[in-house]
Write a protein that holds these residues in place. Structure first.
Motif, PDB file in Angstrom:
ATOM      1  N   LYS A  40      37.317  43.376  40.727  1.00  0.00           N
ATOM      2  CA  LYS A  40      38.256  43.582  39.775  1.00  0.00           C
ATOM      3  C   LYS A  40      37.933  44.647  39.209  1.00  0.00           C
ATOM      4  N   THR A  41      37.039  45.541  39.265  1.00  0.00           N
ATOM      5  CA  THR A  41      37.469  47.457  38.964  1.00  0.00           C
ATOM      6  C   THR A  41      38.270  47.773  40.053  1.00  0.00           C
ATOM      7  N   ASN A  43      40.238  46.326  42.055  1.00  0.00           N
ATOM      8  CA  ASN A  43      42.002  45.160  42.389  1.00  0.00           C
ATOM      9  C   ASN A  43      42.622  46.334  41.214  1.00  0.00           C
ATOM     10  N   SER A  64      33.811  51.435  39.669  1.00  0.00           N
ATOM     11  CA  SER A  64      33.429  50.554  40.784  1.00  0.00           C
ATOM     12  C   SER A  64      32.251  50.745  42.159  1.00  0.00           C
ATOM     13  N   ASP A 100      38.634  36.388  37.508  1.00  0.00           N
ATOM     14  CA  ASP A 100      39.199  36.810  38.155  1.00  0.00           C
ATOM     15  C   ASP A 100      40.472  37.394  37.532  1.00  0.00           C
ATOM     16  N   ASP A 101      41.408  38.537  38.240  1.00  0.00           N
ATOM     17  CA  ASP A 101      42.654  38.786  37.712  1.00  0.00           C
ATOM     18  C   ASP A 101      42.995  38.532  38.203  1.00  0.00           C
ATOM     19  N   ASP A 102      44.402  37.685  38.932  1.00  0.00           N
ATOM     20  CA  ASP A 102      45.305  37.502  39.958  1.00  0.00           C
ATOM     21  C   ASP A 102      46.833  38.402  39.640  1.00  0.00           C
ATOM     22  N   GLU A 114      40.228  44.295  29.579  1.00  0.00           N
ATOM     23  CA  GLU A 114      39.978  43.913  29.615  1.00  0.00           C
ATOM     24  C   GLU A 114      38.598  43.883  31.049  1.00  0.00           C
ATOM     25  N   LEU A 115      38.131  45.248  31.106  1.00  0.00           N
ATOM     26  CA  LEU A 115      37.294  45.792  31.810  1.00  0.00           C
ATOM     27  C   LEU A 115      35.663  46.046  31.126  1.00  0.00           C
ATOM     28  N   ASP A 118      34.547  43.252  30.184  1.00  0.00           N
ATOM     29  CA  ASP A 118      33.953  42.099  31.440  1.00  0.00           C
ATOM     30  C   ASP A 118      32.246  42.907  31.224  1.00  0.00           C
TER      31      ASP A 118
END
Length: 164
Positions: A40-41, A43, A64, A100-102, A114-115, A118
């Motif tokens: 995710k990071t 992404n 990351s 996950d973030d799609d 969001e991070l 998380d």
């Protein structure tokens, strides 16, 4: 003269089978979340845009790298205590608690928020694993977790400050 059989510990480090199970479960859950947070990071690093692009892009690249650096140590710790670790992306998906973030597009503030959430969740997973390690007197795992907790608290702090 009768030969003496060598005493063999039940695990490489001599931990109880119960701790091997509980400790491995806790560390594998952590490992799954480490991989999920790493992806995710990365992404968000790849898809960052806006007026603070360079700063955020570099911040997430650094974060990351730090997250990924934990992965091998977590997995090897599972093996050192006598357990087995995750084997596939599917196994990670079964264990991860970090979603996950799609989404096709996420703005920079939403990414950072969001991070932040998380990384806070990862802190809780680490604290739970630390409690399990402490209860088993697994000083090595507890020590590693303390370093990772500090790194995660630093990432959390940086993300928190960017959102002010």
């Amino acid at each position: 003269m009768p030969t003496q059989e060598a005493k063999v510990a039940p695990t490489p480090a001599g931990f109880s089978p119960e701790y091997v199970k509980d400790g491995s479960n806790a560390l594998n859950a952590l490992l799954a979340d480490v991989f999920a947070l790493y992806i995710k990071t990365k992404n968000f690093h790849w898809h960052m845009e806006g007026p603070h692009f360079r700063d955020y892009h570099l911040l997430l690249d650094e974060q990351s790298d730090q997250i990924f650096a934990m992965s091998d140590d977590v997995a090897e710790r599972v093996r050192k205590i006598g357990g087995t670790t995750i084997r596939s992306i599917g196994h990670i998906a079964k264990l991860q608690t970090i979603a996950d973030d799609d989404k096709q597009h996420v703005n920079s503030k939403e990414m950072l928020s969001e991070l932040l959430d998380d990384n806070r969740s990862l802190l809780e997973v680490m604290r739970e694993a630390h409690t399990i390690a402490d209860d088993a007197k697994d000083v090595a795992t507890a020590s590693l977790l303390e370093n990772w907790l500090d790194e995660t608290e630093r990432r959390t702090w940086f993300l928190f400050e960017t959102l002010k």
